[in-house]
Design an enzyme around this catalytic site. Structure first.
Site, PDB file in Angstrom:
ATOM      1  N   GLU A 174      18.550   3.174   6.965  1.00 42.55           N
ATOM      2  CA  GLU A 174      19.834   3.872   6.997  1.00 42.55           C
ATOM      3  C   GLU A 174      19.955   4.811   8.206  1.00 42.55           C
ATOM      4  OE1 GLU A 174      22.821   6.678   4.269  1.00 42.55           O
ATOM      5  OE2 GLU A 174      20.699   6.550   3.764  1.00 42.55           O
ATOM      6  N   LYS A 179      21.717   0.082   5.599  1.00 39.41           N
ATOM      7  CA  LYS A 179      22.782   0.925   5.059  1.00 39.41           C
ATOM      8  C   LYS A 179      23.406   1.656   6.236  1.00 39.41           C
ATOM      9  CE  LYS A 179      24.003   4.410   1.602  1.00 39.41           C
ATOM     10  NZ  LYS A 179      23.649   5.071   0.334  1.00 39.41           N
TER      11      LYS A 179
END
Length: 299
Positions: free
Chosen positions: A176, A213
């Site tokens: 992420e 993500k």
């Protein structure tokens, strides 16, 4: 190795991933958003007890099932806790929801337009515990504020270094590197990030798969090459400060990208509502996020 049934669900099923992983500095804000005033706890343990009760109420709701929620990202204390007499990961999977674990320890100070992850010296022991508790994958967050090539290269390099450590334990990492949606250089940062991630994906060992993500891109379709990459199990989107309505509208413009929302999922839930009203509000949020993850529109 990752549970084969969980892997098949994450890879092939429709739905989205709920981010229930607020920790440290973000927990008081999450509780206040849930309707607490801030004077209901006087210690860190009391604060975490309240947020655990909030999470258990969410995952215990009859509308929170694997029919539309593919997975849930947990804070370490939540992983170690119980829900309705079962360890939380086991309880989630009993409802068809795949458990993930947030593993980062927060962000370092900004340098080169980015914030790296703080060191994680005890990560191997945490990953061993996660495997023992039935966790499928992990999530680790850093933040990009500016379109600084050196900074973005450093963020992605660190993310994949940790990701490879996670893979060695048989878990699936959710990488992420968030782009700040308020950045004046957001579109350029998205492109630099995409290209840097592609370079690292091509270096992954044969048979390895990661998840990504990412912030919803400023220009729809920017991350298409990542979605199509054979080393990418799934690309999920964070809401990044968007309201749920705005986040869902932007997400729907990006085929192949599903949600992994936190604030946008929980924004209308309040601790003092009846169970009927709570379930209704949560169900409406789940339906809206599911639709944005599965029903796409032209940009």
């Amino acid at each position: 190795m990752a549970n084969a049934e969980m892997l098949a669900k994450v890879k092939n099923a429709n739905g989205f991933i709920a981010a229930l992983d607020q920790s440290g500095g973000s927990t008081p804000g999450a509780l206040k958003g849930y309707g607490y005033k801030g004077d209901e706890w006087s210690s860190e343990d009391e604060m975490y007890d309240l947020v655990h009760k909030m999470r258990v109420r969410i995952i215990s709701s009859p509308v929170f099932t694997g029919e539309k929620v593919l997975g849930a990202i947990l804070f370490e204390r939540t992983m170690d806790g119980e829900a309705n007499g079962q360890p939380v990961p086991d309880y989630l999977w009993s409802k068809g929801v795949v458990p993930f674990l947030k593993i980062d320890k927060g962000l370092a100070d900004e340098a080169n337009g980015v914030q790296l992850m703080k060191p994680m010296p005890e990560l191997d022991s945490l990953l061993e515990r996660a495997v023992a508790k039935g966790i499928f994958g992990t999530k680790e967050r850093s933040v990009i504020h500016l379109a600084n090539p050196a900074g973005i290269a450093e963020v992605v390099g660190q993310q994949f270094e940790i990701g490879n450590q996670v893979l060695r334990h048989g878990l699936v990492p959710i990488i992420e590197p968030e782009v700040n949606i308020k950045s004046a250089e957001r579109a350029e940062a998205d492109e630099l990030l995409r290209d840097e991630i592609l370079r690292h994906l091509d270096r992954l060992p044969e048979g390895s798969e990661v998840m990504l993500k990412l912030s919803i891109p400023a220009v729809p379709g920017t991350f298409d090459a990542l979605i199509a990459h054979p080393r990418v199990l799934r690309v999920v989107a964070l809401s990044g400060g968007f309201s749920r309505g705005d986040a869902c509208r932007e997400l729907a413009k990006n085929p192949g990208m599903i949600a992994s929302f936190s604030r946008a999922l929980l924004e209308e839930l309040r601790q003092d509502t009846s169970e009927e009203e709570f379930d209704r509000s949560l169900g409406e949020a789940i339906d809206e996020i599911y639709d944005a993850s599965t029903e796409k529109v032209a940009a």
